[in-house]
Design an enzyme around this catalytic site. Sequence first.
Site, PDB file in Angstrom:
ATOM      1  N   TRP A 101      -0.313  10.634  -8.709  1.00 29.49           N
ATOM      2  CA  TRP A 101       0.369   9.709  -9.624  1.00 29.49           C
ATOM      3  C   TRP A 101       0.020   9.993 -11.074  1.00 29.49           C
ATOM      4  O   TRP A 101       0.892   9.968 -11.946  1.00 29.49           O
ATOM      5  CB  TRP A 101       0.114   8.253  -9.230  1.00 29.49           C
ATOM      6  CG  TRP A 101       0.798   7.992  -7.925  1.00 29.49           C
ATOM      7  CD1 TRP A 101       0.207   7.814  -6.705  1.00 29.49           C
ATOM      8  CD2 TRP A 101       2.212   7.989  -7.678  1.00 29.49           C
ATOM      9  NE1 TRP A 101       1.168   7.692  -5.729  1.00 29.49           N
ATOM     10  CE2 TRP A 101       2.397   7.789  -6.290  1.00 29.49           C
ATOM     11  CE3 TRP A 101       3.345   8.140  -8.479  1.00 29.49           C
ATOM     12  CZ2 TRP A 101       3.671   7.733  -5.700  1.00 29.49           C
ATOM     13  CZ3 TRP A 101       4.609   8.080  -7.888  1.00 29.49           C
ATOM     14  CH2 TRP A 101       4.752   7.876  -6.527  1.00 29.49           C
ATOM     15  N   ASP A 175      -2.650   2.657 -14.760  1.00 28.59           N
ATOM     16  CA  ASP A 175      -1.614   2.457 -13.747  1.00 28.59           C
ATOM     17  C   ASP A 175      -2.328   1.798 -12.572  1.00 28.59           C
ATOM     18  O   ASP A 175      -3.053   2.455 -11.828  1.00 28.59           O
ATOM     19  CB  ASP A 175      -1.016   3.814 -13.359  1.00 28.59           C
ATOM     20  CG  ASP A 175      -0.042   3.713 -12.178  1.00 28.59           C
ATOM     21  OD1 ASP A 175       0.117   2.608 -11.621  1.00 28.59           O
ATOM     22  OD2 ASP A 175       0.536   4.756 -11.816  1.00 28.59           O
ATOM     23  N   LYS A 199       3.507  -3.289  -3.703  1.00 28.27           N
ATOM     24  CA  LYS A 199       2.341  -3.066  -2.843  1.00 28.27           C
ATOM     25  C   LYS A 199       1.556  -4.366  -2.671  1.00 28.27           C
ATOM     26  O   LYS A 199       1.348  -4.848  -1.567  1.00 28.27           O
ATOM     27  CB  LYS A 199       1.460  -1.969  -3.413  1.00 28.27           C
ATOM     28  CG  LYS A 199       2.187  -0.625  -3.441  1.00 28.27           C
ATOM     29  CD  LYS A 199       1.759   0.208  -4.590  1.00 28.27           C
ATOM     30  CE  LYS A 199       2.710   1.341  -4.891  1.00 28.27           C
ATOM     31  NZ  LYS A 199       3.235   2.103  -3.779  1.00 28.27           N
TER      32      LYS A 199
HETATM   33  N1  PMP Z   1       1.963   4.757  -9.603  1.00 32.34           N
HETATM   34  C1  PMP Z   1       1.332   4.545  -8.438  1.00 32.34           C
HETATM   35  C2  PMP Z   1      -0.156   4.472  -8.417  1.00 32.34           C
HETATM   36  C3  PMP Z   1       2.064   4.386  -7.263  1.00 32.34           C
HETATM   37  O1  PMP Z   1       1.443   4.192  -6.093  1.00 32.34           O
HETATM   38  C4  PMP Z   1       3.479   4.465  -7.305  1.00 32.34           C
HETATM   39  C5  PMP Z   1       4.334   4.254  -6.080  1.00 32.34           C
HETATM   40  N2  PMP Z   1       3.829   4.634  -4.887  1.00 32.34           N
HETATM   41  C6  PMP Z   1       4.072   4.702  -8.538  1.00 32.34           C
HETATM   42  C7  PMP Z   1       3.303   4.837  -9.662  1.00 32.34           C
HETATM   43  C8  PMP Z   1       5.565   4.812  -8.662  1.00 32.34           C
HETATM   44  O2  PMP Z   1       6.145   3.603  -8.503  1.00 32.34           O
HETATM   45  P1  PMP Z   1       7.730   3.418  -8.450  1.00 32.34           P
HETATM   46  O3  PMP Z   1       8.212   4.140  -7.225  1.00 32.34           O
HETATM   47  O4  PMP Z   1       7.867   1.945  -8.369  1.00 32.34           O
HETATM   48  O5  PMP Z   1       8.287   3.990  -9.678  1.00 32.34           O
END
Ligand code: PMP
Length: 368
Positions: A101, A175, A199
């Site tokens: 991420w 994040d 989540k």
């Molecule tokens: N950051 C993290 C730590 C995540 O776990 C996720 C989704 N699994 C995201 C960003 C991306 O999120 P989204 O699909 O809602 O854009």
Amino acid sequence: MARPFNFSAGPAAMPAEVLQQAADEMLDWRGSGMSVMEMSHRGKEFSAIIETAEADLRELLAVPAEFRILFMQGGGLAENAIVPLNLSRGGKVDFVITGSWSEKSIKEAARYARPVLAASNVDSGHTTLPAPTSWNLSADAQYVHICSNETIHGIELQELPDLKALGSNAPLVIDFSSHVASRPVDWSRVGLAFGGAQKNLGPAGVTLVVVREELLGHALPVCPSAFDYKTVAANASMYNTPPTFSIYMAGLTFQWLKRQTEGGLSGVAAMEQRNIAKASLLYDFLDGSALYFNKVASDCRSRMNIPFFLRDEALNDAFLAGAKGAGLLQLKGHKSVGGMRASIYNAMPLEGVQALVQYMRDFEKTRA
Ligand code: PMP
């Protein structure tokens, strides 16, 4: 009827009580004659829903008055662009890479700013956490970005870094998509935190941003108005139509969180105790097993996302089929790492982890 235990990484399991309440209120929200989905976002009913949600979240996460709480759209990935659009001023920004991420975040930021790699755990295959004292922070960075819980690799910072003590005056951006509300946040160390709701907070569709007021008002001219934090804050998250139903569901989840108690604690502090107990149960089992293992260094193992592997990968399909039969859903690991992953967010009760460990123990015995 008992529901199966759902270990999805997200969209993830929600508390059954919350789903039931939403079902009860689906056709007629509290005598209004309307579903929440059918209400004007500017009407008094929805205003009450979003104001209560914001106040409950502020209380649960102990968000200080100098921070604004924004409900946005676009998810964590959109924030990878929206943060540099708002905070970078087109200049230098520091990134710490700890997994998939944060890797995505640094790539996206390069479209709007000049990202600099301050530290990375890529050499360990994303299984360790570079000590903050080893981070190579720039003197003139506009902010420092970290992912405080890497959902795919199962790495969690057990403490947020104190950037000032590390010689940086830049605000810290986190994040916290996959561990928000699972543990308290030390806001004294944070400039901005963002996370998708799907989540730990509710269904997909709403993105939470908690930002220091002093950081607003510096968006690049190219920043879309609907993504300018200052505009969103000035309009109390209603510059454009917000994701009303997702905000309502998140609000019900916040009220559920406020009702939770554990060892004399309530809310997020109670969740933290429960999450520690759940994660320890699973990690202790993994560490003592001859069949399963987790690769992450013990000082940075995530309480929320626990990737694990079977030493004999040929057993993976049988493991997953048996798990499904035992009412244990969505345990398949992320395609980029393989193996298995148990995501055990707030809505997963201790009983769910106990049932998983029992199943894993039985499965191991039958294969011995
Ligand atoms: N950051 C993290 C730590 C995540 O776990 C996720 C989704 N699994 C995201 C960003 C991306 O999120 P989204 O699909 O809602 O854009």
